[in-house]
Structures are given as structure tokens and as C-alpha cells.
Design a protein around this motif. Structure first.
Motif, PDB file in Angstrom:
ATOM      1  N   UNK A   4     -57.707  -0.979  17.203  1.00 18.96           N
ATOM      2  CA  UNK A   4     -57.560   0.341  16.590  1.00 18.96           C
ATOM      3  C   UNK A   4     -58.393   0.402  15.302  1.00 18.96           C
ATOM      4  N   UNK A   5     -58.409  -0.699  14.548  1.00 23.22           N
ATOM      5  CA  UNK A   5     -59.232  -0.763  13.327  1.00 23.22           C
ATOM      6  C   UNK A   5     -60.716  -0.643  13.684  1.00 23.22           C
ATOM      7  N   UNK A   6     -61.107  -1.261  14.781  1.00 20.50           N
ATOM      8  CA  UNK A   6     -62.506  -1.179  15.227  1.00 20.50           C
ATOM      9  C   UNK A   6     -62.843   0.251  15.657  1.00 20.50           C
ATOM     10  N   UNK A   7     -61.884   0.890  16.316  1.00 24.51           N
ATOM     11  CA  UNK A   7     -62.088   2.282  16.716  1.00 24.51           C
ATOM     12  C   UNK A   7     -62.253   3.169  15.477  1.00 24.51           C
ATOM     13  N   UNK A   8     -61.442   2.900  14.482  1.00 24.23           N
ATOM     14  CA  UNK A   8     -61.513   3.695  13.244  1.00 24.23           C
ATOM     15  C   UNK A   8     -62.876   3.512  12.570  1.00 24.23           C
ATOM     16  N   UNK A   9     -63.368   2.269  12.548  1.00 24.97           N
ATOM     17  CA  UNK A   9     -64.693   2.017  11.957  1.00 24.97           C
ATOM     18  C   UNK A   9     -65.755   2.820  12.710  1.00 24.97           C
ATOM     19  N   UNK A  10     -65.707   2.766  14.046  1.00 24.65           N
ATOM     20  CA  UNK A  10     -66.722   3.444  14.861  1.00 24.65           C
ATOM     21  C   UNK A  10     -66.663   4.961  14.657  1.00 24.65           C
ATOM     22  N   UNK A  11     -65.452   5.506  14.558  1.00 21.21           N
ATOM     23  CA  UNK A  11     -65.327   6.952  14.304  1.00 21.21           C
ATOM     24  C   UNK A  11     -65.985   7.295  12.974  1.00 21.21           C
ATOM     25  N   UNK A  12     -65.695   6.483  11.976  1.00 19.15           N
ATOM     26  CA  UNK A  12     -66.231   6.737  10.629  1.00 19.15           C
ATOM     27  C   UNK A  12     -67.757   6.639  10.615  1.00 19.15           C
ATOM     28  N   UNK A  45     -69.632   7.436  13.032  1.00 19.74           N
ATOM     29  CA  UNK A  45     -70.132   8.443  13.979  1.00 19.74           C
ATOM     30  C   UNK A  45     -70.565   7.888  15.328  1.00 19.74           C
ATOM     31  N   UNK A  46     -69.999   6.736  15.694  1.00 22.30           N
ATOM     32  CA  UNK A  46     -70.206   6.236  17.054  1.00 22.30           C
ATOM     33  C   UNK A  46     -68.964   6.636  17.858  1.00 22.30           C
ATOM     34  N   UNK A  47     -68.951   7.872  18.292  1.00 22.76           N
ATOM     35  CA  UNK A  47     -67.714   8.391  18.900  1.00 22.76           C
ATOM     36  C   UNK A  47     -67.434   7.806  20.294  1.00 22.76           C
ATOM     37  N   UNK A  48     -68.507   7.451  21.002  1.00 18.38           N
ATOM     38  CA  UNK A  48     -68.319   6.815  22.305  1.00 18.38           C
ATOM     39  C   UNK A  48     -67.677   5.444  22.125  1.00 18.38           C
ATOM     40  N   UNK A  49     -68.176   4.683  21.161  1.00 20.45           N
ATOM     41  CA  UNK A  49     -67.621   3.346  20.894  1.00 20.45           C
ATOM     42  C   UNK A  49     -66.188   3.469  20.370  1.00 20.45           C
ATOM     43  N   UNK A  50     -65.937   4.502  19.568  1.00 20.17           N
ATOM     44  CA  UNK A  50     -64.572   4.727  19.056  1.00 20.17           C
ATOM     45  C   UNK A  50     -63.609   4.927  20.221  1.00 20.17           C
ATOM     46  N   UNK A  51     -64.058   5.695  21.208  1.00 21.03           N
ATOM     47  CA  UNK A  51     -63.233   5.930  22.409  1.00 21.03           C
ATOM     48  C   UNK A  51     -63.030   4.618  23.178  1.00 21.03           C
TER      49      UNK A  51
END
Ligand code: FEO
Length: 167
Positions: free
Chosen positions: A25-33, A35-41
Motif C-alpha cells: 500500500x505504501x508503494x502504491x501511495x508512492x506511485x500515485x504521488x 503520477x504512475x497511476x498504472x503502477x499505483x493500481x
């Protein structure tokens, strides 16, 4: 009923599976921040998958009549330098999990606990798949390096990951 050492080791694994879920979840949050939205997903689905793993261990302990004690989950690393760095951290984490599951399997055999051994083999097989899929992503990221268009393509592909229900 499973032995006390096996109960303790599986309870620790339960904590590690929740820890994995928290880390992803922390990794997803980093990716969202970043702007890697695919990786966040992709990491959000990984977070859900690890919750499923934790629940699988939990349900087994309950079924075996163990009084489950939930313990504190460690704060995950949340600061990464690049998309490649996140996936490399993810692979290193999965390799640690594989080593833990191998140790658990050794313990189950030592305890002549074949039911637990069978459960653990499901996890051991799952690790092969997880390490392979993360390794393949790392290989692609290594090819594109800092190329913006390449990163965009990979991020887009990561966003197409099938969820647990359809996987
Ligand atoms: Fe539950 Fe990714 O190991």
C-alpha cells in the motif's frame, strides 16, 4: 492440533503477510504521488493479494484451533527514488518472503506436520509466480531507463493488471 513452535512460526508469518500488504500500500501511495497511476493500481492489487494471503494463514490457524494473537505491523519504507527502485524493493521483499516460507516448510517437515506443509507449498508456489512477474517488470524498466515514453507505456501496461477475482 499443530505444535507450539509451528503455531508461533505461522503467527509470525501472518504478521509478515499483513506487513507485505502494508508495504504494497505504501508503494502504491508512492506511485500515485509520482503520477504512475498504472503502477499505483498494480501495487494496490498486490496489497489486496497480500491481505488474501494473510487471511489464508489466519483461517488455517483458526481451523487448527489456535488462539490467534495479532501483533504490531512494522512501518513500511515509503520513500523511493524511481519506479525501478520500487519494483527492486518489491523483489527483494518477495525474496525474503520466499526464504521465510522455505524455513517454515523445513519446520513443518521437522514437526511431521504434513497439513501445514501442504498449506505452505501453496505459498511456496505462489512465490515463484510473484518473483517471476516482478522480475519481468524490472527487466522492462531496465530497458527503458529514464525514457519518458517507455515509462508511460510500462505504466499503462501495469494498469491493465487483472484483479484477484478475474485472475
Ligand atoms: Fe504473500 Fe507476496 O507474499
Amino acid at each position: 492440533m499443530i505444535s507450539k513452535p509451528m503455531q508461533a512460526a505461522l503467527s509470525q508469518q501472518l504478521n509478515h503477510e499483513f506487513g507485505s500488504s502494508y508495504l504494497y500500500l505504501a508503494m502504491s501511495a508512492y506511485c500515485s504521488y509520482a503520477d504512475f497511476n498504472g503502477a499505483a493500481y498494480w501495487f494496490k492489487l498486490q496489497h489486496e493479494e497480500e491481505q488474501f494471503h494473510a487471511t489464508k494463514v489466519y483461517d488455517y490457524l483458526i481451523e487448527q484451533g489456535v488462539q490467534v494473537a495479532l501483533t504490531q505491523i512494522a512501518e513500511p519504507d515509503a520513500d523511493f527514488s524511481s519506479l525501478l527502485a520500487v519494483f527492486e524493493a518489491s523483489l527483494a521483499h518477495e525474496q525474503e518472503m520466499t526464504a521465510r516460507l522455505n524455513d517454515l516448510s523445513d519446520l513443518a517437515l521437522k514437526e511431521k506436520d504434513h497439513a501445514t506443509y501442504n498449506l505452505l507449498q501453496w505459498f511456496v508456489n505462489e512465490q515463484v509466480e510473484e518473483e517471476a512477474s516482478i522480475g519481468a517488470i524490472i527487466a522492462k524498466l531496465g530497458m527503458v531507463k529514464d525514457d519518458g515514453y517507455g515509462l508511460l507505456m510500462i505504466d499503462n501496461e501495469l494498469g491493465q493488471r487483472a484483479d484477484l477475482a478475474s485472475a
